[in-house]
Design an enzyme around this catalytic site. Structure first.
Site, PDB file in Angstrom:
ATOM      1  N   ILE A 210      -3.606   3.759   3.167  1.00  0.00           N
ATOM      2  CA  ILE A 210      -3.835   3.853   4.395  1.00  0.00           C
ATOM      3  C   ILE A 210      -4.844   4.391   4.761  1.00  0.00           C
ATOM      4  O   ILE A 210      -5.416   4.706   5.334  1.00  0.00           O
ATOM      5  CB  ILE A 210      -1.771   4.564   4.822  1.00  0.00           C
TER       6      ILE A 210
ATOM      7  N   PHE B  94       0.997  -1.000   0.018  1.00  0.00           N
ATOM      8  CA  PHE B  94       0.166   0.148  -0.407  1.00  0.00           C
ATOM      9  C   PHE B  94       0.739   1.511  -0.117  1.00  0.00           C
ATOM     10  O   PHE B  94       2.049   1.357   0.532  1.00  0.00           O
ATOM     11  CB  PHE B  94      -1.236   0.001   1.045  1.00  0.00           C
ATOM     12  N   CYS B  95       0.144   2.411  -0.704  1.00  0.00           N
ATOM     13  CA  CYS B  95       0.861   3.348  -0.434  1.00  0.00           C
ATOM     14  C   CYS B  95      -0.014   4.410   0.770  1.00  0.00           C
ATOM     15  O   CYS B  95      -1.217   3.456   1.042  1.00  0.00           O
ATOM     16  CB  CYS B  95       1.297   4.065  -1.670  1.00  0.00           C
ATOM     17  N   TRP B  96       0.242   6.464  -0.381  1.00  0.00           N
ATOM     18  CA  TRP B  96      -0.935   6.966   0.962  1.00  0.00           C
ATOM     19  C   TRP B  96      -2.346   6.693  -0.219  1.00  0.00           C
ATOM     20  O   TRP B  96      -3.291   6.434   0.570  1.00  0.00           O
ATOM     21  CB  TRP B  96      -0.565   8.334   0.085  1.00  0.00           C
TER      22      TRP B  96
END
Length: 343
Positions: free
Chosen positions: A121, A92-94
């Site tokens: 996230i 995952f990233c932002w």
């Protein structure tokens, strides 16, 4: 082909033991991540800043070209990190954008099972907040009592024995007093909320949860209102140990010998709130590293007085547990809980 999954799916996979990977920069990861995630970043902090600057100055395409150039140089090492993992992976990233898509794509090409968190996230935070607003909060039993009565030790021992426990101070990484941050790295509100939300999700089917009595704040952390209100109307088990035992517990927990300068600094914050002769005597004892005297003075002339003022509790919720040691108090708590199970 990698699969996009929801925040709820991610939580379930974490419970199963899958590896959750934050591919954002180390700085972003340190500021706040999904509990239990490891960090395998696409870019260093400096590289991420360079890509961001390029985006602002030259546009999206130039930033993408720079990102590809930077990432291609480290691709073999990046893949090697994933090959060393022994479980299925979710990245995952932002916001579930290009960084997690890139990571999932290259990992999938290496035939490593991988998912991507849809929405990143941010989506996980939003899901956690939604769950927290509606999820069942089981009945709470609150371990209360003056500073140094071993409440945290009792909770942690009971958790080891299989009792459902939420350690609020542990989640905040702060002991709750003006000295509570010393020797620790307090967490931020976002991380605390995630930890508390996940704990409630884990324990929603339990008959009860044990927590420690806290004010509405733990350091800079604010306990969410719904949970705090529930705590305030719950049975309070007041632990009472002898003063000397409390002093011993605090010295063991805070290790003032290791953080002398920080203790002097923290004491200055509350010194003016203590009767002047006692404050001066405590400052002198602190200077001389006579920590038992320091702790005893702070308990009897500051913390106990403030505690008595702030813990008005309905008599029908107040259960007193007077013992000589943390071990004895823990056994008394277990007896009380057993008696509630049988009724």
């Amino acid at each position: 082909m990698f699969k996009d999954i929801t925040p709820h799916d991610l939580y379930r996979l974490k419970e199963k033991g899958d590896t959750i990977v934050d591919v954002r920069s180390p700085k972003e990861y340190e500021e706040a991540t999904i509990p239990g995630a490891i960090n395998i970043p696409l870019f260093t902090n400096e590289e991420r800043a360079a890509v961001g600057t390029t985006y602002k100055q030259k546009g999206k395409e130039a930033a993408q070209d720079l990102g590809l150039e930077l990432f291609s140089e480290k691709l073999p090492a990046f893949i090697q990190h994933f090959k060393q993992l022994e479980t299925p992976v979710t990245v995952f990233c932002w916001r579930g954008g290009m960084r997690s898509e890139t990571a999932a794509t290259v990992v999938d090409l290496m035939n490593i099972p991988v998912n991507r968190l849809s929405g990143g996230i941010k989506a996980y935070h939003d899901w956690n907040k939604e769950q927290f607003g509606t999820i069942r909060i089981p009945p709470l039993y609150v371990l209360n009592g003056h500073t140094g009565n071993g409440k945290t030790d009792i909770l942690l021992q009971l958790k080891e024995e299989g009792y459902p426990v939420i350690d609020l101070e542990g989640m905040a990484n702060h002991r709750g007093s003006i000295f509570g941050h010393i020797g620790l790295e307090p967490r931020n509100q976002r991380t605390f909320n995630l930890l508390l939300g996940e704990a409630l999700f884990q324990y929603q089917d339990e008959a009860f949860i044990l927590i420690e009595g806290e004010s509405s704040r733990i350091g800079n952390i604010i306990i969410p209102e719904r949970f705090y209100r529930h705590k305030e109307i719950s049975p309070q088990l007041f632990i009472n140990l002898p003063l000397d035992e409390r002093v011993k517990n605090i010295l063991a927990d805070y290790s003032p010998h290791d953080y002398h300068d920080q203790f002097i600094e923290a004491f200055q914050v509350i010194k003016r709130r203590i009767h002047t002769p006692i404050a001066n005597a405590t400052a002198q004892a602190l200077e001389e590293k006579d920590y038992p005297v320091v702790v005893k003075n702070l308990l009897t002339h500051y913390y106990d007085l403030r505690y008595n003022h702030s813990t008005a509790c309905s008599d029908n919720l107040n259960i007193s547990i007077e013992e000589l040691s943390v071990t004895d108090a823990k056994e008394k708590v277990k007896q009380y809980l057993s008696s509630k199970k049988s009724t």
